[in-house]
Design an enzyme around this catalytic site. Structure first.
Site, PDB file in Angstrom:
ATOM      1  N   HIS A 161      41.277  38.995  57.010  1.00  0.00           N
ATOM      2  CA  HIS A 161      40.359  38.330  57.945  1.00  0.00           C
ATOM      3  C   HIS A 161      40.704  36.855  58.087  1.00  0.00           C
ATOM      4  CE1 HIS A 161      37.514  41.536  58.669  1.00  0.00           C
ATOM      5  NE2 HIS A 161      37.613  41.854  57.402  1.00  0.00           N
TER       6      HIS A 161
ATOM      7  N   TYR B 285      27.704  37.044  59.309  1.00  0.00           N
ATOM      8  CA  TYR B 285      26.527  36.612  58.542  1.00  0.00           C
ATOM      9  C   TYR B 285      25.464  36.212  59.564  1.00  0.00           C
ATOM     10  CZ  TYR B 285      29.550  36.304  54.414  1.00  0.00           C
ATOM     11  OH  TYR B 285      30.401  36.591  53.375  1.00  0.00           O
TER      12      TYR B 285
ATOM     13  N   LYS C 240      31.640  35.485  46.139  1.00  0.00           N
ATOM     14  CA  LYS C 240      32.392  34.778  45.099  1.00  0.00           C
ATOM     15  C   LYS C 240      32.419  35.472  43.731  1.00  0.00           C
ATOM     16  CE  LYS C 240      34.001  31.352  47.279  1.00  0.00           C
ATOM     17  NZ  LYS C 240      34.849  32.215  48.078  1.00  0.00           N
TER      18      LYS C 240
ATOM     19  N   TYR D 223      34.975  29.194  51.390  1.00  0.00           N
ATOM     20  CA  TYR D 223      34.973  30.643  51.598  1.00  0.00           C
ATOM     21  C   TYR D 223      36.311  31.272  51.207  1.00  0.00           C
ATOM     22  CZ  TYR D 223      33.482  35.082  53.515  1.00  0.00           C
ATOM     23  OH  TYR D 223      33.099  36.398  53.628  1.00  0.00           O
TER      24      TYR D 223
HETATM   25  P1  RFL Z   1      30.773  44.151  35.880  1.00  0.00           P
HETATM   26  O1  RFL Z   1      31.398  44.662  37.136  1.00  0.00           O
HETATM   27  O2  RFL Z   1      29.304  44.163  35.770  1.00  0.00           O
HETATM   28  O3  RFL Z   1      31.406  44.987  34.673  1.00  0.00           O
HETATM   29  C1  RFL Z   1      30.899  44.912  33.365  1.00  0.00           C
HETATM   30  C2  RFL Z   1      31.236  46.194  32.628  1.00  0.00           C
HETATM   31  O4  RFL Z   1      30.741  46.102  31.295  1.00  0.00           O
HETATM   32  C3  RFL Z   1      30.083  47.315  30.956  1.00  0.00           C
HETATM   33  N1  RFL Z   1      29.098  47.044  29.882  1.00  0.00           N
HETATM   34  C4  RFL Z   1      29.338  47.302  28.577  1.00  0.00           C
HETATM   35  N2  RFL Z   1      30.408  47.791  27.961  1.00  0.00           N
HETATM   36  C5  RFL Z   1      30.341  47.905  26.599  1.00  0.00           C
HETATM   37  N3  RFL Z   1      29.231  47.562  25.882  1.00  0.00           N
HETATM   38  C6  RFL Z   1      28.143  47.075  26.467  1.00  0.00           C
HETATM   39  N4  RFL Z   1      27.059  46.734  25.771  1.00  0.00           N
HETATM   40  C7  RFL Z   1      28.170  46.904  27.890  1.00  0.00           C
HETATM   41  N5  RFL Z   1      27.270  46.443  28.800  1.00  0.00           N
HETATM   42  C8  RFL Z   1      27.861  46.539  29.994  1.00  0.00           C
HETATM   43  C9  RFL Z   1      29.454  47.778  32.260  1.00  0.00           C
HETATM   44  O5  RFL Z   1      29.173  49.176  32.244  1.00  0.00           O
HETATM   45  C10 RFL Z   1      30.558  47.399  33.265  1.00  0.00           C
HETATM   46  O6  RFL Z   1      31.478  48.434  33.456  1.00  0.00           O
HETATM   47  O7  RFL Z   1      31.245  42.659  35.561  1.00  0.00           O
HETATM   48  P2  RFL Z   1      32.656  41.941  35.866  1.00  0.00           P
HETATM   49  O8  RFL Z   1      33.805  42.818  35.444  1.00  0.00           O
HETATM   50  O9  RFL Z   1      32.533  40.583  35.333  1.00  0.00           O
HETATM   51  O10 RFL Z   1      32.776  41.869  37.466  1.00  0.00           O
HETATM   52  C11 RFL Z   1      31.900  41.078  38.230  1.00  0.00           C
HETATM   53  C12 RFL Z   1      31.670  41.697  39.611  1.00  0.00           C
HETATM   54  O11 RFL Z   1      31.283  43.051  39.433  1.00  0.00           O
HETATM   55  C13 RFL Z   1      30.603  40.950  40.427  1.00  0.00           C
HETATM   56  O12 RFL Z   1      30.718  39.558  40.248  1.00  0.00           O
HETATM   57  C14 RFL Z   1      30.718  41.235  41.936  1.00  0.00           C
HETATM   58  O13 RFL Z   1      30.433  42.583  42.213  1.00  0.00           O
HETATM   59  C15 RFL Z   1      29.767  40.344  42.741  1.00  0.00           C
HETATM   60  N6  RFL Z   1      29.772  40.640  44.175  1.00  0.00           N
HETATM   61  C16 RFL Z   1      30.755  40.141  45.006  1.00  0.00           C
HETATM   62  N7  RFL Z   1      31.776  39.403  44.506  1.00  0.00           N
HETATM   63  C17 RFL Z   1      32.809  38.981  45.313  1.00  0.00           C
HETATM   64  O14 RFL Z   1      33.726  38.291  44.822  1.00  0.00           O
HETATM   65  N8  RFL Z   1      32.866  39.303  46.657  1.00  0.00           N
HETATM   66  C18 RFL Z   1      31.884  40.047  47.257  1.00  0.00           C
HETATM   67  O15 RFL Z   1      32.003  40.370  48.423  1.00  0.00           O
HETATM   68  C19 RFL Z   1      30.752  40.469  46.426  1.00  0.00           C
HETATM   69  N9  RFL Z   1      29.769  41.216  46.932  1.00  0.00           N
HETATM   70  C20 RFL Z   1      28.745  41.425  44.715  1.00  0.00           C
HETATM   71  C21 RFL Z   1      28.774  41.701  46.125  1.00  0.00           C
HETATM   72  C22 RFL Z   1      27.727  41.955  43.928  1.00  0.00           C
HETATM   73  C23 RFL Z   1      26.733  42.720  44.498  1.00  0.00           C
HETATM   74  N10 RFL Z   1      25.717  43.245  43.652  1.00  0.00           N
HETATM   75  C24 RFL Z   1      25.402  44.612  43.576  1.00  0.00           C
HETATM   76  C25 RFL Z   1      25.138  42.401  42.641  1.00  0.00           C
HETATM   77  C26 RFL Z   1      27.777  42.453  46.698  1.00  0.00           C
HETATM   78  C27 RFL Z   1      26.741  42.954  45.903  1.00  0.00           C
HETATM   79  C28 RFL Z   1      25.642  43.741  46.588  1.00  0.00           C
HETATM   80  C1  PHB Z   2      30.881  43.244  50.969  1.00  0.00           C
HETATM   81  O1  PHB Z   2      31.747  43.654  51.744  1.00  0.00           O
HETATM   82  O2  PHB Z   2      30.341  43.986  50.132  1.00  0.00           O
HETATM   83  C2  PHB Z   2      30.455  41.824  51.045  1.00  0.00           C
HETATM   84  C3  PHB Z   2      31.031  40.978  51.985  1.00  0.00           C
HETATM   85  C4  PHB Z   2      30.656  39.650  52.041  1.00  0.00           C
HETATM   86  C5  PHB Z   2      29.708  39.176  51.164  1.00  0.00           C
HETATM   87  C6  PHB Z   2      29.129  40.005  50.213  1.00  0.00           C
HETATM   88  C7  PHB Z   2      29.520  41.353  50.158  1.00  0.00           C
HETATM   89  O3  PHB Z   2      29.340  37.875  51.226  1.00  0.00           O
END
Ligand code: RFL
Ligand code: PHB
Length: 395
Positions: free
Chosen positions: A72, A202, A298, A386
């Site tokens: 993008h 957005y 992020k 971004y």
């Molecule tokens: P995770 O992915 O939560 O993984 C942690 C792992 O640890 C396990 N765990 C354990 N294992 C052993 N013992 C325990 N006691 C444990 N407790 C937990 C869990 O089961 C899991 O497998 O953390 P990690 O690896 O630091 O990754 C972080 C990302 O997942 C998170 O920051 C992103 O998903 C945030 N996020 C976004 N980030 C972006 O950079 N770009 C995006 O577009 C974006 N969109 C989003 C998002 C997060 C969202 N939600 C659901 C909060 C959109 C959404 C809706």
């Molecule tokens: C996504 O594709 O899940 C997504 C994209 C942009 C955002 C957050 C999540 O800012």
């Protein structure tokens, strides 16, 4: 069992750290609470910075994002029913972001780890950390009813916000910074073509925030701001699509192709940082140490840069017998983290409807949006945050 590094958690940060350490010849074992299927079933992030894509290529799993990712050059802001393109690429001398799902990133890293035969324990119950202030810390867990223990030299806490690792930093040494937002996001994944394949959209509307994103040319991801009290089963597909149409500009609204959802979930929005990210031989990375509201895309990108910095520090520790990297790890990460926290908070504040902001707050938000879309300076600031900071930022 014995290894050099135990990694707690097999999310993107744990898996990527495992791959970076393995590439440098450092032995590591991953201990994960959930099953592989559960980890792969979580639908989360979708937007990768260039730095993150480069890291995936660097550890040898770039093929997935290179073939399946969509580049993008633009994001669009919608307000007062009008769409304003922000040419992020043009404003940052050609930098881009790539739409490629976190699920796919996790899948690619997991597959590589299995192919390389690297040790991982999934479905590990009652994971516990011991002696983290000593030179020989240990991680114990129960698997198939049997208690097991791994001794190591360093532990990486990559176990997300609800993990066990952060709790091992004594409370009098841990400072927490937090803001909880008075709303959440409901997200829908559907096998329909994205309404806007060339730009992430957005939208700030009177009815609340909306976001149009994608996973591929046939799979879309959409989000709506919703009250925290809402439950997923109160949102039928029909209600979700109708509401999304009302929050977009007329052109996108008419173009939107709807379909049956294949995943639907509600997530609260939070800003959170824990300082420091190290205690003794334990190092926190990713969501274990910090959360950003997803508006700036992020979270996953910060997790990736944390583990890049952590891998460099650990490589220095094992290969050069130097503590300099691990001693500087927390400070180095936190500079970048606070920049991303600021940006994510700012974009969240700008794009959502806040229940308690009052008419003054609403007018200020509108004035800032008008300023943003008409100012090259402010648009450039949005664009450079971004697409992400360079890896050596703050070194
Ligand atoms: P995770 O992915 O939560 O993984 C942690 C792992 O640890 C396990 N765990 C354990 N294992 C052993 N013992 C325990 N006691 C444990 N407790 C937990 C869990 O089961 C899991 O497998 O953390 P990690 O690896 O630091 O990754 C972080 C990302 O997942 C998170 O920051 C992103 O998903 C945030 N996020 C976004 N980030 C972006 O950079 N770009 C995006 O577009 C974006 N969109 C989003 C998002 C997060 C969202 N939600 C659901 C909060 C959109 C959404 C809706
Ligand atoms: C996504 O594709 O899940 C997504 C994209 C942009 C955002 C957050 C999540 O800012």
């Amino acid at each position: 069992m014995k290894t050099q590094v135990v990694i707690v958690g097999a999310g993107p940060s744990g898996l990527l750290l495992g791959a970076l350490l393995h590439k440098a010849g450092i032995d590591n074992i991953i201990v994960e609470r959930q099953t592989p299927e559960y980890v792969l079933g979580r639908i989360r992030a979708g937007i990768l910075e260039q730095v993150t894509v480069d890291l995936l290529r660097d550890v040898g799993v770039g093929a997935g994002v290179d073939t399946g990712g969509t580049i993008h050059h633009e994001i669009d802001l919608v307000f007062k029913n009008k769409r304003y393109p922000i040419p992020v690429s043009q404003l940052t001398s050609g930098k881009v972001v790539t739409a490629y799902g976190q699920t796919e990133v996790t899948h690619d890293l997991m597959t590589q780890r299995t192919e390389l035969g690297l040790p991982s324990f999934y479905s590990a119950d009652e994971v516990d950390l011991h002696d983290i202030e000593s030179k020989t810390p240990r991680v114990s867990f129960s698997k198939d009813g049997r208690r097991q223990e791994i001794s190591c030299e360093l532990i990486a806490g990559c176990d997300g916000f609800h993990g066990v690792s952060r709790k091992h930093i004594p409370t009098h040494l841990l400072k927490e910074f937090e803001r909880v937002y008075p709303f959440g996001w409901i997200g829908v994944l559907a096998d329909v073509p994205p309404v806007s394949p060339h730009a992430i959209v957005y939208a700030n509307s009177e009815r609340g925030f909306a976001l149009c994103s994608m996973r591929s040319m046939t799979r879309s991801r959409y989000y709506l701001q919703c009250p925290l009290s809402d439950k997923v089963d109160e949102w039928s597909d029909e209600r979700f699509w109708d509401e999304l149409k009302l929050r977009l500009d007329p052109e996108l609204s008419n173009k939107l192709i709807t379909g049956t959802s294949i995943e639907k979930s509600i997530a609260p929005l939070r800003s959170y940082v824990a300082e420091p990210m190290r205690h003794g031989q334990l190092f926190l990375a990713g969501d274990a140490a910090h959360i950003v509201p997803p508006t700036g895309a992020k979270g996953l990108n910060l997790a990736a840069t944390d583990v890049k910095y952590l891998s460099e520090a650990m490589i220095e520790f094992f290969n050069e017998k130097s503590n300099a990297g691990i001693d500087n790890y927390s400070e180095r990460c936190l500079k970048r983290i606070w920049r991303a926290e600021r940006f994510s908070w700012w974009l969240t504040s700008l794009m959502h409807r806040f229940p308690d902001t009052g008419e003054f707050g609403q007018k200020i938000q509108e004035a800032e949006l008008e300023y943003l879309v008409n100012s090259q300076a402010l648009s450039t600031s949005l664009a450079e945050n971004y697409v992400g900071l360079p890896l050596d930022f703050g070194s």
